[in-house]
Design a protein around this motif. Structure first.
Motif, PDB file in Angstrom:
ATOM      1  N   ARG A   1      18.020 -58.247-102.685  1.00  0.00           N
ATOM      2  CA  ARG A   1      17.183 -57.199-102.124  1.00  0.00           C
ATOM      3  C   ARG A   1      17.028 -57.416-100.616  1.00  0.00           C
ATOM      4  N   GLY A   2      17.197 -56.350 -99.865  1.00  0.00           N
ATOM      5  CA  GLY A   2      17.122 -56.449 -98.410  1.00  0.00           C
ATOM      6  C   GLY A   2      18.472 -56.630 -97.749  1.00  0.00           C
ATOM      7  N   GLU A   3      19.504 -56.959 -98.561  1.00  0.00           N
ATOM      8  CA  GLU A   3      20.853 -57.160 -98.016  1.00  0.00           C
ATOM      9  C   GLU A   3      21.783 -56.003 -98.349  1.00  0.00           C
ATOM     10  N   ARG A   4      21.437 -55.203 -99.342  1.00  0.00           N
ATOM     11  CA  ARG A   4      22.398 -54.261 -99.916  1.00  0.00           C
ATOM     12  C   ARG A   4      22.831 -53.174 -98.934  1.00  0.00           C
ATOM     13  N   GLN A   5      21.877 -52.575 -98.217  1.00  0.00           N
ATOM     14  CA  GLN A   5      22.240 -51.493 -97.311  1.00  0.00           C
ATOM     15  C   GLN A   5      23.141 -51.991 -96.195  1.00  0.00           C
ATOM     16  N   LEU A   6      22.814 -53.153 -95.642  1.00  0.00           N
ATOM     17  CA  LEU A   6      23.636 -53.742 -94.590  1.00  0.00           C
ATOM     18  C   LEU A   6      25.008 -54.130 -95.136  1.00  0.00           C
ATOM     19  N   THR A   7      25.046 -54.682 -96.342  1.00  0.00           N
ATOM     20  CA  THR A   7      26.313 -55.086 -96.948  1.00  0.00           C
ATOM     21  C   THR A   7      27.218 -53.882 -97.183  1.00  0.00           C
ATOM     22  N   PHE A   8      26.662 -52.782 -97.697  1.00  0.00           N
ATOM     23  CA  PHE A   8      27.461 -51.578 -97.917  1.00  0.00           C
ATOM     24  C   PHE A   8      27.969 -51.001 -96.592  1.00  0.00           C
ATOM     25  N   THR A   9      27.139 -51.063 -95.545  1.00  0.00           N
ATOM     26  CA  THR A   9      27.558 -50.560 -94.242  1.00  0.00           C
ATOM     27  C   THR A   9      28.748 -51.346 -93.716  1.00  0.00           C
ATOM     28  N   LEU A  10      28.698 -52.670 -93.849  1.00  0.00           N
ATOM     29  CA  LEU A  10      29.820 -53.494 -93.393  1.00  0.00           C
ATOM     30  C   LEU A  10      31.045 -53.316 -94.285  1.00  0.00           C
TER      31      LEU A  10
END
Length: 365
Positions: free
Chosen positions: A14-23
């Motif tokens: 949690r808290g990493e997913r949006q950034l991970t998908f963007t990368l």
């Protein structure tokens, strides 16, 4: 069962997913632009250029990538990572449109210019992508997430490879130059979005950096003065030297069998087929391999596969054998080797890492 599969594919917390998908999407479109650029430059050069000069294209590419890498290494620490990637992608996109216009008149030397330009663009775009990723994640997060993030580049082989093949068949090989421009525009947007989402991480890394003589020193002095970075540089040089030879063999054999738009379409379909295998490996194998075999064991996968592929080409000098050798390169370099190599940079202090990585990827290679 479904939850277990999702955890294997996307081990983000949690808290990493949006950034991970963007990368993930940043990786997809950055690699897609480079893949499409290589397809169009190879097809155009082999169809219209002097094939006997192909080896010299590697030499010229090396010279210009080296020069660009030296300049970039000096600028890298002065501009925020996401903004640098956005500006570079926008500039490269505009130049692709210009090359599409100029190519229609087929002036002398245009295919050599396109060939070298694509290599410069790809080297810089990928360096910037992994530099930004290394700034946003620490070593423990990287081991969990780099497999999935790197899968974006692997997925590009399938999605962009098939798209490029269809564009080449219906609109001609040169139209792929415009496709490259479009992919780079999206790449720039993904970089900017990643910077926005990871702004606090970037600020924290910048605040923890130690501005010193190490920061002011050039990338070459940082690499040659550190035993760990020297090892990374040697590993990168040997890997790139070997994969370049295999790439040369593949192009020569393919050009003997296929012509024009048919050659561009083959390159696209080839990337899609190999990419399908690589995607499965990236999603379900890279992270598990890193955890079980470690960095050294994971780095050994690519050289072993290349040796087997080149042995097959030596015995059977055919297109399928050349495709096997090149397929081993594509399958394991972008799925396992690249993600593993990036981890080698994580123990290096952030202020040293940027210019050292720029020197290794842009000059040593």
């Amino acid at each position: 069962m479904l939850l277990r599969v999702l955890e294997m594919v996307l081990p983000a917390r949690r808290g990493e997913r949006q950034l991970t998908f963007t990368l993930f999407f940043h990786s997809l479109f950055a690699v897609g632009a480079f893949l499409t650029g290589r397809t169009v430059r190879d097809a155009l050069f082999l169809a219209h250029g002097d094939r006997s000069q192909l080896a010299w294209m590697y030499v010229l590419s090396a010279i210009f990538v080296t020069a660009t890498g030296l300049v970039y290494a000096r600028l890298a620490n002065r501009v925020r990572r996401d903004l640098m990637a956005l500006l570079s992608a926008s500039l490269f996109a505009g130049l692709f449109v210009l090359l599409w216009v100029v190519e229609r008149f087929q002036p002398p030397g245009i295919y050599s210019v396109i060939y070298v330009y694509v290599e410069v663009m790809g080297a810089l775009i990928l360096v910037q992508f992994w530099t930004l990723a290394n700034e946003l994640f620490n070593a423990r997060e990287a081991k969990r997430l780099y497999g999935f993030i790197g899968a974006g580049g692997t997925f590009a082989n399938i999605l962009i490879g098939l798209l490029g093949a269809q564009v080449a068949k219906h609109f001609g090989t040169a139209s792929l130059l415009l496709l490259c421009a479009g992919l780079l525009v999206i790449t720039g947007g993904a970089s900017f979005a990643g910077g926005r989402l990871g702004r606090q991480r970037l600020l924290a890394r910048a605040a923890s950096g130690k501005p010193s003589a190490a920061k002011r020193a050039g990338g070459a002095s940082k690499v040659f003065g550190d035993s760990h970075l020297r090892t990374v540089a040697i590993l990168s040089a040997v890997t790139f030297f070997t994969t370049t030879l295999i790439d040369f063999q593949f192009k020569v054999v393919a050009a003997d069998k296929l012509k024009g738009d048919e050659l561009a379409a083959y390159f696209g379909y080839f990337s899609a087929v190999v990419g399908a295998f690589a995607l499965g490996l990236q999603l379900f194998g890279t992270s598990r391999l890193l955890n079980r075999a470690g960095v050294i064991g994971s780095l050994a996968v690519l050289p072993v596969s290349l040796a087997l592929g080149d042995a097959a080409l030596l015995i059977f000098p055919t297109l399928w054998a050349a495709s096997m050798a090149k397929g081993a390169d594509t399958l394991f370099r972008y799925s396992v080797n690249d993600a593993t190599t990036q981890i080698l940079y994580l123990p290096v202090p952030a202020q040293v890492r940027v210019s050292a990585k720029a020197f290794i990827d842009g000059v040593v290679k």
